[in-house]
Scaffold this active site. Sequence first.
Site, PDB file in Angstrom:
ATOM      1  N   PHE A 179      -9.001 -95.932  40.717  1.00 55.43           N
ATOM      2  CA  PHE A 179      -7.552 -95.930  40.516  1.00 55.43           C
ATOM      3  C   PHE A 179      -7.206 -95.366  39.155  1.00 55.43           C
ATOM      4  CE2 PHE A 179      -6.524 -98.946  43.942  1.00 55.43           C
ATOM      5  CZ  PHE A 179      -7.720 -99.630  44.103  1.00 55.43           C
ATOM      6  N   ASP A 180      -6.139 -94.588  39.090  1.00 55.12           N
ATOM      7  CA  ASP A 180      -5.505 -94.272  37.815  1.00 55.12           C
ATOM      8  C   ASP A 180      -4.767 -95.544  37.398  1.00 55.12           C
ATOM      9  OD1 ASP A 180      -2.605 -92.280  36.925  1.00 55.12           O
ATOM     10  OD2 ASP A 180      -4.260 -92.981  35.660  1.00 55.12           O
ATOM     11  N   GLY A 181      -4.400 -95.642  36.115  1.00 52.48           N
ATOM     12  CA  GLY A 181      -3.717 -96.844  35.632  1.00 52.48           C
ATOM     13  C   GLY A 181      -2.213 -96.746  35.780  1.00 52.48           C
ATOM     14  N   PHE A 296      -7.033 -92.665  43.505  1.00 54.66           N
ATOM     15  CA  PHE A 296      -5.575 -92.659  43.547  1.00 54.66           C
ATOM     16  C   PHE A 296      -4.990 -92.252  42.208  1.00 54.66           C
ATOM     17  CE2 PHE A 296      -5.170 -94.577  47.644  1.00 54.66           C
ATOM     18  CZ  PHE A 296      -6.221 -95.477  47.768  1.00 54.66           C
ATOM     19  N   ASP A 298      -1.138 -90.600  40.295  1.00 55.28           N
ATOM     20  CA  ASP A 298       0.260 -90.246  40.535  1.00 55.28           C
ATOM     21  C   ASP A 298       0.551 -88.793  40.156  1.00 55.28           C
ATOM     22  OD1 ASP A 298       2.115 -90.807  37.604  1.00 55.28           O
ATOM     23  OD2 ASP A 298      -0.052 -91.093  37.759  1.00 55.28           O
TER      24      ASP A 298
END
Lengths: 334, 274
Positions: A179-181, A296, A298
């Site tokens: 995951f991205d943060g 993931f 954004d």
Amino acid sequence: MRLCPLRCTHFILPPKPENAVTVAVSTRVLFRTEREQKVFEQNGVEEYLRYQIEHENEPFAPGPAFPFVKALEAVNARLRELYPQSEELFDIVLVTYNHAHVGIRLINTINHHNLFIERFCMTGGSSPIGYLKAWQTNLYLSADADKVREALAEGIAAATMFVTEKLTEVSESQLRVAFDGDAVLFSDESERIFKAHGLDKFFEHERDNEDTLLDHGPLKGFLEALGKLQKKFYAKGQRLNCPIRTYLVTARSAASSGIRALKTLRAWGLEIDEALFLAGAPKGPMLEKIRPHIYFDDQMFHVEGAAEMGTVAAHVPYGIAQKHNQKRNESARK
Amino acid sequence: MSVDSARETLYHRGEADMVATIQNTDVKQEDAHGAVVVAVTSRALFGGDDDDDVSGVGVAFPLLQALQRVNQRLLEKDPAESLLFDVVLITTDSQQQQQSSRIVSSTRHHGLEVSRFCFSSQEDFIESLLTNNVQLFLSTDRNEALQASQQGVLSALLDRQGAPSEQLRVMLCGDAVVRPDAGPAPVSRPAAESFSSRLGEMRRRFGALDSPLSIVLVTSSGDRESCGVALRTLRSRGLGVDEAYCLAGAPRSPILSLLRPHFLLGDGVIGLED
């Protein structure tokens, strides 16, 4: 375990939606359907359906979400060994707005690849969002960014997936999710500061707010669901060879802005197995080392960068970065 | 057209207790062989708040409107089309029978195209279904539907929630389409197969998109294979499916409330409430 009388071999009905971690996938991400897409775009829906029926006995090839789904099933197999009566498992459902004329080909394909998918929705064109909610979906993966945005707006974790030619080999026995943060696990509040006022202001803001928890982002719930399943392995002494591993891959720096991220995760009671603070360095090489089944982010810039190096990356169209994405698309078109 | 005078005539002939069918001359009578005859009870159609002169509409109203829309679209494509829905209104309620002209005028008031009005006693209504070659009987009364089904008439319960969609949405229960070999086939199976085939033919008059009717398949407890078998079986009966949902044991009601069918067809009578 309830058995179905209609199958020759005994099979187990999937768990009740309220007990399971439900992952909904569309046909275009689970399988490769580019040829059919082309028929649809060039010749219209009637020809598309005729083509599908004509090729009913030809299974589709695996798509970008396929390795991820296979890894979910591997976790299920391990969970069933340890907890034979439990319904706390992954439930993979096919949610598509395809017409039911494609149904037989889809069922044939699922059979061919030996996938454990028993639930599906073919909505024949209407929005699948209601069905996602009815099945308490924990994660929705689709090739259609509009449907993904709709799902996010309804509070369902969702991401857009793309077909790429280069694919690095991934583990078949351990599910790895990265995951991205910001704007994925966390809200986009810090990213807004960065975009509006620059890097220095961002650092200052994070330092000043180190002890304030970040707000949650759209994928927090999914990380939570993974964590719950991980704990079931730990409870049986399987921490070292747990078949689920999670990663945080963030542009934040370990010594400074990363602290707030870690404190937030800790306060939420969420464990992440590896936190990688890149301090702005490109994510591609790091992801290539990790080999997640899905990553993931954004920002399309990072999604594309990851894909170039063979990582299956999914775009979460959430937060302030999307305005930036739009601008890029517009200038690309000019 | 006067219903009362027709009934008076029958009464004098001592046939008032028997089935009486009155044709609505305001509505074009369908070709007997071409039409798909659908019967609905007055109780299902009129159940809402009453005006002084006109009965309020009930559960079956959106259904009749949807059937009419299908007919309109069929006639738009081919003004000589004979495969149309032909709606028959059955009144068994003795109270409503006394207000037979009110039933007729209410129908007209609400813009409904009912081709025939049948008045019969509760005991004889099946006869009126058979005489009028009814291919599908819809009621809000489970017992009525069960009785008709046992006499070989395809019957279904109307969705009490009412279906707001303009499109006629017919739901098929896949678990009923594919039955294990144990047990005798339901009496209404031949009627179900023939109706499926006519409905399929009607559906094929329209394309995949923008169709005034949609065929929805739901399998509740079977696995994906049972859904596949249902799709193939329906295809072999000439009925193509538009939407398919395989629940594999997941709760039905959240899905049903999204699907909003006008009615649900099985091989016998399967309620929408369970």
